[in-house]
Design a protein around this motif. Structure first.
Motif, mmCIF file in Angstrom:
data_model
loop_
_atom_site.group_PDB
_atom_site.id
_atom_site.type_symbol
_atom_site.label_atom_id
_atom_site.label_comp_id
_atom_site.label_asym_id
_atom_site.label_seq_id
_atom_site.Cartn_x
_atom_site.Cartn_y
_atom_site.Cartn_z
ATOM 1 N N ASP A 1 0.532 -1.348 0.383
ATOM 2 C CA ASP A 1 0.236 0.107 -0.024
ATOM 3 C C ASP A 1 0.811 1.214 -0.086
ATOM 4 O O ASP A 1 2.212 1.270 0.250
ATOM 5 C CB ASP A 1 -0.440 0.000 1.432
ATOM 6 C CG ASP A 1 -0.088 -0.114 3.041
ATOM 7 O OD1 ASP A 1 -0.184 1.330 3.420
ATOM 8 O OD2 ASP A 1 0.046 -1.281 2.955
ATOM 9 N N ARG A 2 0.162 2.432 -0.403
ATOM 10 C CA ARG A 2 1.239 3.982 -0.786
ATOM 11 C C ARG A 2 1.580 4.274 0.647
ATOM 12 O O ARG A 2 3.030 4.601 0.836
ATOM 13 C CB ARG A 2 -0.162 4.433 -1.201
ATOM 14 C CG ARG A 2 0.493 5.885 -1.699
ATOM 15 C CD ARG A 2 1.336 5.882 -2.835
ATOM 16 N NE ARG A 2 2.654 5.956 -2.785
ATOM 17 C CZ ARG A 2 3.628 5.898 -3.454
ATOM 18 N NH1 ARG A 2 3.724 5.695 -4.605
ATOM 19 N NH2 ARG A 2 4.628 5.665 -3.247
ATOM 20 N N SER A 3 0.333 4.140 1.606
ATOM 21 C CA SER A 3 0.987 4.770 3.157
ATOM 22 C C SER A 3 2.298 4.009 3.708
ATOM 23 O O SER A 3 3.134 4.797 4.554
ATOM 24 C CB SER A 3 -0.131 4.184 3.832
ATOM 25 O OG SER A 3 -0.033 3.080 3.981
ATOM 26 N N THR A 4 2.427 2.684 3.783
ATOM 27 C CA THR A 4 3.493 1.819 3.986
ATOM 28 C C THR A 4 5.146 2.413 2.725
ATOM 29 O O THR A 4 5.890 2.407 3.265
ATOM 30 C CB THR A 4 3.414 0.696 3.220
ATOM 31 O OG1 THR A 4 2.364 -0.280 4.522
ATOM 32 C CG2 THR A 4 4.658 -0.611 3.579
ATOM 33 N N ILE A 5 4.485 2.417 2.334
ATOM 34 C CA ILE A 5 5.895 3.138 0.883
ATOM 35 C C ILE A 5 6.722 4.011 0.822
ATOM 36 O O ILE A 5 7.686 4.620 1.048
ATOM 37 C CB ILE A 5 5.498 2.514 -0.849
ATOM 38 C CG1 ILE A 5 4.994 1.478 -0.975
ATOM 39 C CG2 ILE A 5 5.970 3.752 -1.542
ATOM 40 C CD1 ILE A 5 4.626 1.377 -2.463
ATOM 41 N N ASP A 6 5.629 5.228 1.525
ATOM 42 C CA ASP A 6 5.145 6.328 1.967
ATOM 43 C C ASP A 6 6.116 6.264 3.184
ATOM 44 O O ASP A 6 7.199 7.165 3.452
ATOM 45 C CB ASP A 6 4.227 7.795 2.073
ATOM 46 C CG ASP A 6 3.922 7.828 0.760
ATOM 47 O OD1 ASP A 6 4.460 7.456 -0.454
ATOM 48 O OD2 ASP A 6 2.475 8.472 0.564
ATOM 49 N N GLN A 7 5.835 5.702 4.125
ATOM 50 C CA GLN A 7 6.922 5.363 5.116
ATOM 51 C C GLN A 7 7.928 5.024 5.472
ATOM 52 O O GLN A 7 9.102 5.371 5.652
ATOM 53 C CB GLN A 7 5.931 4.693 6.448
ATOM 54 C CG GLN A 7 6.212 4.092 7.890
ATOM 55 C CD GLN A 7 5.937 3.450 8.719
ATOM 56 O OE1 GLN A 7 4.304 3.221 7.846
ATOM 57 N NE2 GLN A 7 5.896 3.938 9.511
#
Length: 220
Positions: free
Chosen positions: A173-179
């Motif tokens: 997911d995008r939030s994990t990649i951003d983190q």
């Protein structure tokens, strides 16, 4: 440019440098990494105050320098020689040694099961010793090794942009990649800001362990 001043004689490890930038020609982010290298500083002559020898701990690449300068001038000369020597060796050995180091880690990863290894062992040791820059260097290294193993991206193409694209294609997911990208940026910036609290480092370690564990579980 980095200046190095040795207060005492002995063996010194010049740490690796990680630098990320956006290449407008290729329209993508790139990350360059140097290798660490060790130098051996020989004490000055007590009678003349002469700096006798500064040499890297590598065969065939030693160099010597002698002068009758003293005091602040001698320190300035020492800093210049160390800086010049460091940059010369870094440029000379950067490509071949980077490939050799990555290959070494890849072989170790294949030979030993991941469950038997703690990728953050060196970072935890640096945390115990309160050596913040070593801590962030080791966290950064552990993250990149873990990402290299799970994404199967060639070492020559391993950067945040390509990793993000590969993780997205693998269903992360995008939030994990951003983190993850924020954590990598934090580690890189921390190399240039040497003062960090123990609590901050513990939080960084917890986040890194959580993210790497999640990716290992998700990318089986």
């Amino acid at each position: 440019d980095y200046s190095f001043i040795a207060k005492e004689a002995g063996s010194y490890l010049i740490p690796a440098i990680v630098f990320s930038y956006f290449d407008p020609t290729d329209a993508r982010y790139k990350t360059e990494r140097s290798d660490s290298f060790r130098i051996q500083v020989i004490p000055a002559s007590k009678q003349t105050g002469v700096l006798q020898k500064i040499e890297p701990d590598r065969p065939g690449t030693g160099t010597s320098f002698a002068t009758n300068l003293s005091g602040k001038t001698l320190i300035a000369v020492l800093a210049f020689v160390l800086l010049f020597l460091g940059l010369f060796l870094w440029r000379k050995a950067r490509k071949d040694e980077r490939v050799a180091e990555i290959t070494k880690h890849e072989n170790l990863t294949k030979e030993v099961k991941p469950i038997d290894l703690d990728p953050f062992e060196a970072a935890k040791f640096a945390l115990q010793q309160e050596r913040s820059q070593d801590f962030f260097t080791e966290v950064n290294k552990a993250l990149w090794l873990g990402l290299s193993d799970k994404t199967n991206i060639p070492s020559t193409e391993l950067n945040k942009f390509n990793v993000a694209a590969r993780l997205h294609s693998q269903g992360i997911d995008r939030s994990t990649i951003d983190q993850l990208q924020a954590l990598l940026n934090e580690c890189e910036i921390a190399l240039y800001t040497p003062v960090h609290s123990t609590q901050d480092m513990k939080q960084t370690l917890a986040t890194a362990e959580s993210l790497l564990s999640y990716l290992r579980f998700s990318l089986t």
